[in-house]
Design an enzyme around this catalytic site. Structure first.
Site, PDB file in Angstrom:
ATOM      1  N   HIS A   1      15.771  32.372 -24.765  1.00  9.52           N
ATOM      2  CA  HIS A   1      17.092  33.012 -24.729  1.00  9.52           C
ATOM      3  C   HIS A   1      17.455  33.436 -26.143  1.00  9.52           C
ATOM      4  CE1 HIS A   1      20.905  33.879 -22.849  1.00  9.52           C
ATOM      5  NE2 HIS A   1      21.570  33.087 -23.664  1.00  9.52           N
TER       6      HIS A   1
ATOM      7  N   ARG B   1      16.782  39.125 -17.550  1.00 11.63           N
ATOM      8  CA  ARG B   1      17.806  38.295 -16.906  1.00 11.63           C
ATOM      9  C   ARG B   1      19.179  38.857 -17.244  1.00 11.63           C
ATOM     10  NH1 ARG B   1      15.148  34.440 -20.010  1.00 11.63           N
ATOM     11  NH2 ARG B   1      17.067  34.209 -21.184  1.00 11.63           N
TER      12      ARG B   1
ATOM     13  N   TYR C   1      59.885  28.782 -20.085  1.00 10.29           N
ATOM     14  CA  TYR C   1      59.971  27.458 -20.712  1.00 10.29           C
ATOM     15  C   TYR C   1      60.282  27.588 -22.205  1.00 10.29           C
ATOM     16  CZ  TYR C   1      57.927  25.379 -16.533  1.00 10.29           C
ATOM     17  OH  TYR C   1      57.697  24.960 -15.257  1.00 10.29           O
TER      18      TYR C   1
ATOM     19  N   CYS D   1      53.677  30.641 -17.448  1.00  8.10           N
ATOM     20  CA  CYS D   1      53.805  29.372 -16.711  1.00  8.10           C
ATOM     21  C   CYS D   1      52.528  29.121 -15.909  1.00  8.10           C
ATOM     22  CB  CYS D   1      54.979  29.435 -15.748  1.00  8.10           C
ATOM     23  SG  CYS D   1      56.525  29.955 -16.510  1.00  8.10           S
TER      24      CYS D   1
ATOM     25  N   LYS E   1      25.208  32.963 -12.024  1.00  7.89           N
ATOM     26  CA  LYS E   1      25.774  31.637 -12.310  1.00  7.89           C
ATOM     27  C   LYS E   1      27.298  31.739 -12.393  1.00  7.89           C
ATOM     28  CE  LYS E   1      25.212  32.363 -17.299  1.00  7.89           C
ATOM     29  NZ  LYS E   1      24.428  32.005 -18.484  1.00  7.89           N
TER      30      LYS E   1
ATOM     31  N   ASP F   1      52.129  29.144 -12.657  1.00  9.05           N
ATOM     32  CA  ASP F   1      51.998  30.019 -11.487  1.00  9.05           C
ATOM     33  C   ASP F   1      52.665  31.372 -11.648  1.00  9.05           C
ATOM     34  OD1 ASP F   1      51.023  27.604 -10.230  1.00  9.05           O
ATOM     35  OD2 ASP F   1      53.133  27.015 -10.155  1.00  9.05           O
TER      36      ASP F   1
ATOM     37  N   ARG G   1      19.206  25.216 -28.191  1.00 13.77           N
ATOM     38  CA  ARG G   1      20.034  24.736 -27.087  1.00 13.77           C
ATOM     39  C   ARG G   1      19.184  24.013 -26.057  1.00 13.77           C
ATOM     40  NH1 ARG G   1      23.712  28.851 -23.528  1.00 13.77           N
ATOM     41  NH2 ARG G   1      21.666  29.585 -22.825  1.00 13.77           N
TER      42      ARG G   1
HETATM   43  C1  LIG Z   1      23.879  33.245 -18.877  1.00 17.01           C
HETATM   44  C2  LIG Z   1      22.480  33.460 -19.207  1.00 17.01           C
HETATM   45  C3  LIG Z   1      21.898  34.740 -19.097  1.00 17.01           C
HETATM   46  C4  LIG Z   1      22.713  35.970 -18.809  1.00 17.01           C
HETATM   47  O1  LIG Z   1      23.379  36.372 -19.996  1.00 17.01           O
HETATM   48  P1  LIG Z   1      24.226  37.715 -20.061  1.00 17.01           P
HETATM   49  O2  LIG Z   1      24.575  37.854 -21.487  1.00 17.01           O
HETATM   50  O3  LIG Z   1      25.433  37.498 -19.209  1.00 17.01           O
HETATM   51  O4  LIG Z   1      23.361  38.798 -19.544  1.00 17.01           O
HETATM   52  C5  LIG Z   1      20.540  34.857 -19.301  1.00 17.01           C
HETATM   53  N1  LIG Z   1      19.789  33.778 -19.626  1.00 17.01           N
HETATM   54  C6  LIG Z   1      20.303  32.551 -19.766  1.00 17.01           C
HETATM   55  C7  LIG Z   1      19.424  31.413 -20.137  1.00 17.01           C
HETATM   56  C8  LIG Z   1      21.663  32.351 -19.588  1.00 17.01           C
HETATM   57  O5  LIG Z   1      22.183  31.125 -19.736  1.00 17.01           O
END
Ligand SMILES: *Cc1c(COP(=O)(O)O)cnc(C)c1O
Length: 383
Positions: A168, A219, A265, A312, A39, A314, A138
């Site tokens: 998660h 994951r 700046y 800045c 992602k 850039d 969440r």
């Molecule tokens: C982003 C995400 C992950 C990956 O998390 P990491 O800490 O980067 O390994 C896994 N599951 C869900 C639902 C996430 O949003």
């Protein structure tokens, strides 16, 4: 994909390191499906390139946050399984079906909506992963009755496939019993309903700390790119992750200040005496936060030089020794874990975490890919 770029600020992405991290983490869980989380443009590294590289090396399952990100992978030829971890608007279910994307069902209402939005245009199935709320509050539900009805609803719809159930961790990187309690809650809830093909809860920190085999998939995001979620996870981890990102640039201009003269700046930095200042072509629009004033970058001869005055949009200025010259290479983020310019030190300096430091590196910086069968440039701006 453009091979050209016309500014010396670049991100080197070590794809071989990404592949090594994948292998090391997969070896901790040899029997689990590895879901590579790509992602947010693979945390800034480039999702299509990373997915392509990993798919060629055995990864068969990717996860992203949005349906758009999933479609992006499909439009660039990624044919492996892709799961959207966020809640796709249920009225867009047909797009997920069209592109053969697995989606997350966070509650019963979402399923009803998705079901009634199916227009039958694509006579194909859609894979569904039910999201369980094990404490983070969440996305997902903790109601076993609701989850049972969701499974019934999926089983009764000829286009829906109950493929996964997952949650998660809220605190996988912290040394506390919260993680174990959330895992127990996940087991309690999922143990009461039908078990689908994929059961998963471990993110990077979870995969590095939990070895239990209740789940059959992991994951992994940040650690695939070579970073630990916390010092605690690093201290208990059996694997030595390999950071994959280097951010560097070259000095474009030089000024010698006499006592009392200011820089950038607001002239917030004033020379105490004669002081040499070098200008770097990187600013907050590239992802170098204004809060990085004072952070020390490194010249090729090893000298650490602080960012002086305000960053800045850039550019940013650094205070350099007399010997420094226009064209000198400057390391801002070093892939060496022990370096003073490590991702960890860079992030701590601006009171953030590697996730944020990586994902805010903007599209303006070309990515140079290194590794086996790599050695090419992706410049999003000239693509
Ligand atoms: C982003 C995400 C992950 C990956 O998390 P990491 O800490 O980067 O390994 C896994 N599951 C869900 C639902 C996430 O949003």
């Amino acid at each position: 994909m453009s091979e050209k770029y016309y500014r010396h600020t670049v991100i080197d992405v070590d794809l071989e390191a990404v592949d090594e991290n994948y292998r090391m983490i997969q070896n901790l869980h040899p029997d689990k499906t590895f879901i590579a989380v790509v992602k947010a443009n693979a945390y800034g590294l480039g999702s299509v390139t990373v997915a392509d590289y990993l798919a060629a090396r055995g990864v068969g399952f990717f996860a992203v946050a949005t349906l758009d990100e999933a479609i992006e992978l499909r439009m660039h030829g990624i044919r492996e399984k892709v799961l959207v971890l966020g809640a796709v608007p249920p009225e867009d279910i047909n797009k997920a079906i069209q592109h053969r994307i697995a989606v997350t069902a966070p509650n019963l209402e979402w399923l009803y909506e998705a079901c009634s939005s199916m227009d039958g245009r694509y006579d194909k199935e859609v894979w569904i992963h039910i999201k369980v709320n094990s404490g983070m509050n969440r996305l997902g539900t903790s109601d076993i009755g609701e989850i049972s009805r969701m499974i019934e609803e999926i089983d009764n719809n000829e286009h829906f496939i109950y493929e996964g159930i997952y949650s998660h961790f809220s605190s996988a990187d912290i040394d506390s019993d919260v993680n174990a309690r959330e895992y127990d809650e996940f087991k309690r809830i999922t143990g009461a309903v039908k078990r689908p093909r994929y059961v998963h809860i471990q993110n990077s920190a979870g995969a590095l700390r939990v070895k239990d085999d209740y789940c059959n998939a992991i994951r992994v995001g940040i650690s695939l790119y070579g970073y630990y979620t916390s010092g605690y996870i690093e201290s208990i981890s059996e694997v030595k992750l390999k950071p994959s990102v280097m951010l560097s640039t070259k000095v474009t201009d030089m000024h010698t200040l006499s006592e009392g003269e200011g820089v950038s700046y607001g002239l917030t930095h004033r020379a105490q005496g004669r002081e040499k200042i070098a200008t770097l072509p990187i600013g907050y629009a590239d992802g170098l936060l204004r809060r990085q004033t004072g952070y020390e970058v490194r010249l090729e001869d090893g000298t650490n030089c602080p960012i002086t005055g305000r960053v800045c949009m850039d550019s940013a200025m650094i205070s350099v020794p007399e010997s420094a010259e226009i064209g000198d290479r400057v390391i801002i983020i070093d892939p060496e874990r022990e370096s003073e310019q490590s991702m960890e030190n860079y992030s701590v300096y601006s009171e953030t975490i590697s996730y944020e430091s990586l994902t805010i590196l903007s599209r303006r910086i070309p990515r140079i890919y290194r590794g086996e069968k790599a050695g090419f440039v992706h410049n999003e701006v000239l693509k």
